[in-house]
Scaffold this motif. Structure first.
Motif, PDB file in Angstrom:
ATOM      1  N   ASP A  62       0.808  -1.226   0.000  1.00  0.00           N
ATOM      2  CA  ASP A  62       0.000   0.000   0.000  1.00  0.00           C
ATOM      3  C   ASP A  62       0.839   1.273   0.000  1.00  0.00           C
ATOM      4  O   ASP A  62       0.356   2.336  -0.366  1.00  0.00           O
ATOM      5  CB  ASP A  62      -0.945   0.019   1.204  1.00  0.00           C
ATOM      6  N   THR A  63       2.098   1.157   0.431  1.00  0.00           N
ATOM      7  CA  THR A  63       2.975   2.335   0.445  1.00  0.00           C
ATOM      8  C   THR A  63       3.770   2.463  -0.858  1.00  0.00           C
ATOM      9  O   THR A  63       4.574   3.378  -0.993  1.00  0.00           O
ATOM     10  CB  THR A  63       3.956   2.279   1.635  1.00  0.00           C
ATOM     11  N   GLY A  64       3.564   1.529  -1.788  1.00  0.00           N
ATOM     12  CA  GLY A  64       4.260   1.579  -3.072  1.00  0.00           C
ATOM     13  C   GLY A  64       5.586   0.851  -3.099  1.00  0.00           C
ATOM     14  O   GLY A  64       6.305   0.894  -4.105  1.00  0.00           O
ATOM     15  N   HIS A  65       5.923   0.147  -2.017  1.00  0.00           N
ATOM     16  CA  HIS A  65       7.177  -0.594  -1.949  1.00  0.00           C
ATOM     17  C   HIS A  65       6.955  -2.066  -2.286  1.00  0.00           C
ATOM     18  O   HIS A  65       5.949  -2.658  -1.879  1.00  0.00           O
ATOM     19  CB  HIS A  65       7.794  -0.480  -0.552  1.00  0.00           C
ATOM     20  N   TRP A  66       7.896  -2.644  -3.016  1.00  0.00           N
ATOM     21  CA  TRP A  66       7.827  -4.066  -3.346  1.00  0.00           C
ATOM     22  C   TRP A  66       8.335  -4.900  -2.177  1.00  0.00           C
ATOM     23  O   TRP A  66       9.333  -4.573  -1.548  1.00  0.00           O
ATOM     24  CB  TRP A  66       8.673  -4.363  -4.587  1.00  0.00           C
ATOM     25  N   GLN A  67       7.626  -5.993  -1.908  1.00  0.00           N
ATOM     26  CA  GLN A  67       7.970  -6.952  -0.863  1.00  0.00           C
ATOM     27  C   GLN A  67       7.985  -8.348  -1.477  1.00  0.00           C
ATOM     28  O   GLN A  67       7.283  -8.597  -2.466  1.00  0.00           O
ATOM     29  CB  GLN A  67       6.929  -6.928   0.261  1.00  0.00           C
ATOM     30  N   ILE A  68       8.749  -9.258  -0.876  1.00  0.00           N
ATOM     31  CA  ILE A  68       8.758 -10.657  -1.308  1.00  0.00           C
ATOM     32  C   ILE A  68       8.564 -11.548  -0.086  1.00  0.00           C
ATOM     33  O   ILE A  68       9.288 -11.424   0.902  1.00  0.00           O
ATOM     34  CB  ILE A  68      10.074 -11.039  -2.025  1.00  0.00           C
ATOM     35  N   SER A  69       7.585 -12.437  -0.162  1.00  0.00           N
ATOM     36  CA  SER A  69       7.312 -13.420   0.883  1.00  0.00           C
ATOM     37  C   SER A  69       7.573 -14.803   0.311  1.00  0.00           C
ATOM     38  O   SER A  69       7.047 -15.155  -0.745  1.00  0.00           O
ATOM     39  CB  SER A  69       5.851 -13.312   1.328  1.00  0.00           C
ATOM     40  N   THR A  70       8.387 -15.578   1.029  1.00  0.00           N
ATOM     41  CA  THR A  70       8.673 -16.955   0.619  1.00  0.00           C
ATOM     42  C   THR A  70       8.431 -17.886   1.802  1.00  0.00           C
ATOM     43  O   THR A  70       8.836 -17.593   2.919  1.00  0.00           O
ATOM     44  CB  THR A  70      10.137 -17.100   0.150  1.00  0.00           C
ATOM     45  N   MET A  71       7.764 -18.991   1.530  1.00  0.00           N
ATOM     46  CA  MET A  71       7.570 -20.046   2.526  1.00  0.00           C
ATOM     47  C   MET A  71       7.539 -21.364   1.786  1.00  0.00           C
ATOM     48  O   MET A  71       7.509 -21.388   0.555  1.00  0.00           O
ATOM     49  CB  MET A  71       6.292 -19.844   3.334  1.00  0.00           C
ATOM     50  N   GLY A  72       7.589 -22.454   2.514  1.00  0.00           N
ATOM     51  CA  GLY A  72       7.567 -23.732   1.816  1.00  0.00           C
ATOM     52  C   GLY A  72       7.285 -24.901   2.725  1.00  0.00           C
ATOM     53  O   GLY A  72       6.930 -24.747   3.899  1.00  0.00           O
ATOM     54  N   GLU A  73       7.475 -26.055   2.119  1.00  0.00           N
ATOM     55  CA  GLU A  73       7.239 -27.311   2.826  1.00  0.00           C
ATOM     56  C   GLU A  73       8.251 -28.333   2.339  1.00  0.00           C
ATOM     57  O   GLU A  73       8.496 -28.463   1.140  1.00  0.00           O
ATOM     58  CB  GLU A  73       5.824 -27.806   2.534  1.00  0.00           C
ATOM     59  N   GLN A  74       8.850 -29.035   3.287  1.00  0.00           N
ATOM     60  CA  GLN A  74       9.732 -30.163   2.977  1.00  0.00           C
ATOM     61  C   GLN A  74       8.964 -31.428   3.321  1.00  0.00           C
ATOM     62  O   GLN A  74       8.240 -31.468   4.312  1.00  0.00           O
ATOM     63  CB  GLN A  74      10.997 -30.075   3.832  1.00  0.00           C
ATOM     64  N   GLY A  75       9.109 -32.456   2.473  1.00  0.00           N
ATOM     65  CA  GLY A  75       8.367 -33.677   2.730  1.00  0.00           C
ATOM     66  C   GLY A  75       9.045 -34.890   2.115  1.00  0.00           C
ATOM     67  O   GLY A  75      10.207 -34.835   1.705  1.00  0.00           O
ATOM     68  N   PRO A  76       8.295 -35.966   2.006  1.00  0.00           N
ATOM     69  CA  PRO A  76       8.869 -37.217   1.516  1.00  0.00           C
ATOM     70  C   PRO A  76       9.162 -37.180   0.019  1.00  0.00           C
ATOM     71  O   PRO A  76       8.479 -36.534  -0.757  1.00  0.00           O
ATOM     72  CB  PRO A  76       7.781 -38.250   1.826  1.00  0.00           C
ATOM     73  N   GLY A  77      10.220 -37.846  -0.316  1.00  0.00           N
ATOM     74  CA  GLY A  77      10.576 -38.146  -1.700  1.00  0.00           C
ATOM     75  C   GLY A  77      10.893 -39.630  -1.691  1.00  0.00           C
ATOM     76  O   GLY A  77      10.026 -40.455  -1.395  1.00  0.00           O
ATOM     77  N   LEU A  78      12.163 -39.974  -1.931  1.00  0.00           N
ATOM     78  CA  LEU A  78      12.573 -41.369  -1.782  1.00  0.00           C
ATOM     79  C   LEU A  78      12.593 -41.774  -0.310  1.00  0.00           C
ATOM     80  O   LEU A  78      12.399 -42.938   0.026  1.00  0.00           O
ATOM     81  CB  LEU A  78      13.956 -41.586  -2.390  1.00  0.00           C
ATOM     82  N   LEU A  79      12.838 -40.794   0.556  1.00  0.00           N
ATOM     83  CA  LEU A  79      12.833 -41.050   1.994  1.00  0.00           C
ATOM     84  C   LEU A  79      11.439 -40.789   2.561  1.00  0.00           C
ATOM     85  O   LEU A  79      10.782 -39.828   2.186  1.00  0.00           O
ATOM     86  CB  LEU A  79      13.849 -40.136   2.695  1.00  0.00           C
ATOM     87  N   ASN A  80      11.030 -41.629   3.464  1.00  0.00           N
ATOM     88  CA  ASN A  80       9.715 -41.476   4.094  1.00  0.00           C
ATOM     89  C   ASN A  80       9.868 -40.604   5.337  1.00  0.00           C
ATOM     90  O   ASN A  80      10.207 -41.086   6.408  1.00  0.00           O
ATOM     91  CB  ASN A  80       9.137 -42.846   4.448  1.00  0.00           C
ATOM     92  N   VAL A  81       9.658 -39.314   5.160  1.00  0.00           N
ATOM     93  CA  VAL A  81       9.756 -38.353   6.262  1.00  0.00           C
ATOM     94  C   VAL A  81       8.439 -37.584   6.337  1.00  0.00           C
ATOM     95  O   VAL A  81       7.707 -37.509   5.351  1.00  0.00           O
ATOM     96  CB  VAL A  81      10.936 -37.371   6.058  1.00  0.00           C
ATOM     97  N   PRO A  82       8.151 -36.990   7.482  1.00  0.00           N
ATOM     98  CA  PRO A  82       6.910 -36.215   7.586  1.00  0.00           C
ATOM     99  C   PRO A  82       7.041 -34.868   6.859  1.00  0.00           C
ATOM    100  O   PRO A  82       8.147 -34.368   6.644  1.00  0.00           O
ATOM    101  CB  PRO A  82       6.744 -36.002   9.087  1.00  0.00           C
ATOM    102  N   PHE A  83       5.906 -34.302   6.506  1.00  0.00           N
ATOM    103  CA  PHE A  83       5.895 -32.952   5.934  1.00  0.00           C
ATOM    104  C   PHE A  83       6.250 -31.964   7.035  1.00  0.00           C
ATOM    105  O   PHE A  83       5.841 -32.146   8.195  1.00  0.00           O
ATOM    106  CB  PHE A  83       4.515 -32.618   5.352  1.00  0.00           C
ATOM    107  N   GLU A  84       7.002 -30.945   6.655  1.00  0.00           N
ATOM    108  CA  GLU A  84       7.460 -29.966   7.636  1.00  0.00           C
ATOM    109  C   GLU A  84       7.447 -28.570   7.013  1.00  0.00           C
ATOM    110  O   GLU A  84       7.903 -28.379   5.882  1.00  0.00           O
ATOM    111  CB  GLU A  84       8.885 -30.353   8.033  1.00  0.00           C
ATOM    112  N   LEU A  85       6.961 -27.604   7.765  1.00  0.00           N
ATOM    113  CA  LEU A  85       6.902 -26.223   7.313  1.00  0.00           C
ATOM    114  C   LEU A  85       8.305 -25.631   7.176  1.00  0.00           C
ATOM    115  O   LEU A  85       9.165 -25.843   8.038  1.00  0.00           O
ATOM    116  CB  LEU A  85       6.111 -25.376   8.323  1.00  0.00           C
TER     117      LEU A  85
END
Length: 163
Positions: A62-85
């Motif tokens: 709203d003030t005219g400035h650019w912002q960047i927000s990044t978030m994600g999730e790590q989870g299972p691939g070949l390894l069976n691990v829980p999803f994690e923020l």
């Protein structure tokens, strides 16, 4: 490698599937979704031993400035691990990069440009990205692997921190 590209003036309510997935990830972890008339969504996904999904949003506040927000999730691939923020981080865009974003987003050429990517030895677990740009000038969706080049690539570099 360009996987898909499209440009249109479709309303923001008709966001690409990858963008919807990115927003659903934020909703899953109750992470805010910024809103603006100039917004860039990027979903990144990679999988090998683990899977990684990222939701990155760049917007002019709203003030005219650019912002960047990044978030994600790590989870299972070949390894069976829980999803994690992977916790959200929000950073301001430096003024020179913000001016470049405005210049690129305001030009007609971005929305007409055919995207190109450089394949930099894509290996197992390489990331696929989808970027959706929504502005009053138009809308553009690009999906790629490797390094995106051209005007869309310049935007991706700023938003993803490769600039």
């Amino acid at each position: 490698m360009i996987i898909a590209a499209s440009a249109s003036a479709a309303p923001a309510e008709q966001l690409a599937d990858a963008t919807q997935q990115s927003l659903a990830l934020r909703q899953k972890y109750d992470v805010r979704v910024p809103h603006s008339d100039r917004i860039i969504y990027v979903r990144g996904f990679a999988v090998h031993h683990l899977s990684y999904e990222y939701s990155t949003i760049a917007w002019r506040d709203d003030t005219g400035h650019w912002q960047i927000s990044t978030m994600g999730e790590q989870g299972p691939g070949l390894l069976n691990v829980p999803f994690e923020l992977i916790a959200e981080e929000t950073t301001p865009v430096p003024s020179t990069d913000a001016a470049k974003l405005d210049q690129l987003l305001d030009g007609k050429a971005l929305y007409a440009e055919k995207p190109r990517a450089k394949d930099r030895n894509l290996g197992v677990g390489a990331s696929e990205h989808t970027m959706e740009i929504v502005t009053p000038r138009g809308r553009k969706v690009v999906t790629w692997m490797g390094r995106l080049v051209g005007r869309a690539g310049q935007i991706a570099d700023i938003v993803l921190g490769h600039g």
